[in-house]
Design a protein around this motif. Structure first.
Motif, mmCIF file in Angstrom:
data_model
loop_
_atom_site.group_PDB
_atom_site.id
_atom_site.type_symbol
_atom_site.label_atom_id
_atom_site.label_comp_id
_atom_site.label_asym_id
_atom_site.label_seq_id
_atom_site.Cartn_x
_atom_site.Cartn_y
_atom_site.Cartn_z
ATOM 1 N N ARG A 169 0.818 -1.210 0.000
ATOM 2 C CA ARG A 169 0.000 0.000 0.000
ATOM 3 C C ARG A 169 0.859 1.271 0.000
ATOM 4 N N LEU A 170 1.753 1.355 -0.932
ATOM 5 C CA LEU A 170 2.551 2.560 -1.140
ATOM 6 C C LEU A 170 2.453 2.930 -2.614
ATOM 7 N N SER A 171 2.430 4.213 -2.910
ATOM 8 C CA SER A 171 2.245 4.610 -4.308
ATOM 9 C C SER A 171 3.211 5.694 -4.771
ATOM 10 N N THR A 172 3.658 6.562 -3.874
ATOM 11 C CA THR A 172 4.521 7.654 -4.328
ATOM 12 C C THR A 172 5.935 7.139 -4.567
ATOM 13 N N SER A 202 4.637 2.812 -11.725
ATOM 14 C CA SER A 202 4.494 4.270 -11.754
ATOM 15 C C SER A 202 5.082 4.850 -13.033
ATOM 16 N N LEU A 203 6.236 4.323 -13.449
ATOM 17 C CA LEU A 203 6.841 4.800 -14.698
ATOM 18 C C LEU A 203 5.944 4.476 -15.887
ATOM 19 N N GLY A 204 5.415 3.248 -15.911
ATOM 20 C CA GLY A 204 4.534 2.864 -17.011
ATOM 21 C C GLY A 204 3.259 3.685 -17.042
ATOM 22 N N ALA A 205 2.692 3.952 -15.848
ATOM 23 C CA ALA A 205 1.469 4.747 -15.796
ATOM 24 C C ALA A 205 1.726 6.168 -16.272
ATOM 25 N N ALA A 313 -6.869 3.695 -4.959
ATOM 26 C CA ALA A 313 -6.550 5.115 -5.102
ATOM 27 C C ALA A 313 -6.592 5.831 -3.766
ATOM 28 N N ALA A 314 -7.548 5.464 -2.892
ATOM 29 C CA ALA A 314 -7.647 6.124 -1.598
ATOM 30 C C ALA A 314 -6.397 5.889 -0.766
ATOM 31 N N ALA A 315 -5.898 4.648 -0.816
ATOM 32 C CA ALA A 315 -4.672 4.348 -0.062
ATOM 33 C C ALA A 315 -3.498 5.133 -0.612
ATOM 34 N N GLY A 316 -3.435 5.259 -1.957
ATOM 35 C CA GLY A 316 -2.350 6.034 -2.559
ATOM 36 C C GLY A 316 -2.417 7.485 -2.140
ATOM 37 N N ALA A 317 -3.628 8.057 -2.102
ATOM 38 C CA ALA A 317 -3.776 9.445 -1.678
ATOM 39 C C ALA A 317 -3.380 9.625 -0.227
#
Length: 652
Positions: A169-172, A202-205, A313-317
């Protein structure tokens, strides 16, 4: 395991339901002075250990299944509880956290679970034994996890949650890169790979979202550039780090090249009307608006990346908000273009030794190239290698552009060469022979003496004398008098004249090439002096390209480390000796991969160097096992998999 089961287990994480142990986070002793980061309060135990936040309720079986660290911690706790004579208060383990202690404790747990024969039991058996130890008395186990900074607790919790549900659960980008070393220290199975997958997602997105998202991720990566894995750790504690670093740098280079093309294409008309933008300048105001738009697009890009990685998305935010509160998000201001270019291209050797990177550099606008040379982050082994980079760009562009335009652009680049830091071996022996460098012998000698001046006063005196000398020359020319020698310009106004030495580049390390046995036969049967064969991946060092080659000599076939100067387009033969570095050794390997012959070429290890523009001196001759043998049998001593292997080792 089904999704429902994973969701159920994740729901128990942090809730304490069915938990049978506590995870206690503490600062490693050498990091106890770290500043507070994040929302976790610090407290100090009676034994002086600094704790980070409250204990976390967890489940022994899951922790011991997911990491080899926790069975060892559980064994430590059991030993500490036994030493406390069965105190039911749940004594905390206070043993050392060293790797040797962990291994020993793990071995003790395995021996207890594996029986008298000492054989290593299956993982499930070891976990069951550990659970039995926990249930056998001594109170509730406390498993200690060392951190290097308080802000790592949030990342450690995310990795422990990953052990429960298999989703990180990490996104940044900063969080993912900071979590990698934590996953390595906690030995969480699949944790590092999950971080790597998150970075690549993240790079692909960002690529899928468009230019704005790509530029936003580029700025994120620049802000956390110190977190990228070490490129030399392939055989160490981080075996997947170098590959991830290569992938990230590939993305960065493409993004920076596109940024340069967009910037200078959009500003072409303005520059034609009002002059070129200064080298190394930040983006114009319009680019700042684009950067703001990119920041907005980055939110969507981060959400897309989170979705690609299986992250809600909520976890990423939430993770992004937590990172911002801890001061972990990069600032909104864009760094200078030159520093972005230096971040992307790293060093001269990394450009010239890798064809894809070299082609990207050649595609940059000349203004971007000027910004790169003006940056303070661009590394090199010697300033002479920066001259080689300019020579390579000039040589490649002379094929498809007018000589007048290329000459004008090259002169702009040469103003950023830091001539006082060019080695004497290149400055005095070779530079005056390359006409387009504009380096007279008089100026080369003056620069060599200027570099040796030890005080600012000495340099100021030399500069005043140089200015006076130029003025006298101009007066002689205006008066019609024949100058006694050629006009000398010292270019004291050039930006590179007073610039400090560039950062030192990493050593090229060990470079190996192979020669097919059929090529050896062809060289051996040819005339003396024939068969020269240079190999791809030539190393740039000391202002020259260096490459081993094989050639026919009077005594047979030999191997030499050649010094390549054709890129400079010098019109005359230049004497002198060049060195590829301080401690460089050329070796020929035998059929078992051992060194059969070697010779030093470095300037500090007794090496002979190489004659500039002369080849074939003092080769490493190959011995023939049987001179009467024909074909490949002649080289049986050296052939491994049908090839002769040559190694060049740059030790410093």
């Amino acid at each position: 395991m089904s999704v429902a089961v994973l969701q159920a287990w994740e729901g128990r994480f942090l809730s304490g339901e069915l938990s049978d142990c506590d995870v206690v986070f503490f600062l490693e002793p050498e990091c106890a002075g770290s500043p507070l980061m994040g929302p976790y309060a610090l407290s100090t135990q009676a034994d002086g250990r600094v704790l980070v936040g409250a204990p976390l309720a967890a489940h022994t079986r899951i922790l011991c299944d997911g990491s080899e660290l926790f069975p060892a911690e559980l064994e430590r706790w059991r030993v500490a509880a036994a030493d406390a004579d069965g105190d039911s208060g749940g004594a905390s383990c206070s043993g050392g956290e060293g790797a040797a202690g962990a291994d020993a404790a793990t071995g003790g747990a395995e021996a207890a679970a594996g029986g008298a024969d000492g054989a290593r039991p299956a993982k499930r058996q070891r976990v069951a034994a550990a659970a039995g130890l926990a249930a056998g008395g001594g109170g509730r186990p406390q498993l200690h996890v060392g951190l290097w900074a308080p802000g790592e607790r949030r990342l450690a919790e995310a990795l422990l949650r990953f052990m429960y549900c298999g989703v990180l659960r990490l996104s940044t980008m900063p969080d993912l890169l900071r979590a990698r070393p934590v996953a390595l220290r906690l030995a969480i199975e699949g944790g590092v790979q999950a971080c790597d997958d998150g970075v690549r997602a993240s790079l692909g997105a960002a690529k899928a979202a468009g230019k704005a998202a790509v530029q936003a991720v580029l700025l994120d990566l620049y802000a956390c550039r110190a977190l990228l894995p070490d490129p030399d750790d392939a055989a160490g504690a981080d075996p997947t780090g170098p590959e991830l670093r290569r992938d990230v740098l590939t993305f960065i280079r493409a993004a920076v090249v596109q940024r340069c093309k967009d910037m200078y294409r959009a500003g072409g008309a303005a520059r034609a009307a009002g002059g070129a933008a200064p080298a190394g300048a930040a983006a114009p105001p319009a680019a700042g608006v684009a950067a703001a738009a990119a920041g907005a697009a980055a939110v969507a890009g981060a959400g897309a990346a989170a979705g690609a990685a299986g992250i809600p998305a909520a976890a990423g935010a939430a993770a992004a908000a937590a990172g911002a509160s801890a001061g972990e998000q990069p600032g909104s201001s864009s760094p200078p273009l030159g520093e972005l270019l230096a971040f992307a291209f790293q060093s001269v050797s990394s450009i010239l030794q890798e064809v894809p990177v070299r082609m990207q550099l050649l595609s940059l606008p000349w203004e971007a190239m000027e910004a790169l040379l003006a940056s303070e982050g661009f590394a090199t082994d010697d300033e002479a290698s920066v001259v080689l980079l300019v020579a390579h760009r000039r040589h490649s562009h002379m094929k498809n552009k007018s000589p007048q335009q290329v000459t004008a652009d090259v002169q702009r680049l040469l103003r950023h060469i830091r001539w006082p830091h060019v080695s004497d071996a290149f400055l005095l022996q070779y530079a005056p022979h390359v006409s387009w460098l504009g380096m007279s012998f008089e100026r080369a000698v003056w620069l060599s003496m200027y570099a040796r001046a030890t005080t600012p006063e000495q340099r100021s005196t030399m500069e005043r004398n140089a200015v006076r000398h130029e003025q006298e020359q101009q007066q002689q020319q205006q008066g019609g008098a024949q100058a006694a020698h050629e006009h000398v310009s010292f270019h004291l106004d050039a930006p590179g004249h007073r610039a400090p030495r560039r950062p030192a580049a990493r050593s090229p390390g060990v470079r190996t090439c192979a020669v097919d046995a059929k090529e050896l036969v062809r060289v051996q049967t040819g005339p003396v002096g024939s068969g020269k064969q240079e190999f791809s991946g030539a190393t740039a060092a000391g202002g020259y390209f260096w490459s081993p080659y094989v050639c026919r000599y009077d005594g047979g076939v030999g191997v030499v480390l050649g010094c390549n100067t054709h890129t400079y387009d010098a019109r005359q033969v230049t004497p002198g000796t060049a060195f590829p570095g301080k401690d460089v050794v050329l070796s020929v390997l035998d059929s078992e991969g051992r060194v059969a012959h070697s010779r030093p070429y470095g300037s500090a290890n007794g090496g002979t160097g190489a004659r500039i523009r002369f080849t074939g001196e003092a080769p490493l001759m190959l011995d023939l096992v049987d001179k009467a043998a024909e074909g490949e049998a002649r080289w049986a001593r050296y052939l491994w998999a049908g090839k002769l292997h040559i190694r060049v080792e740059f030790r410093s």
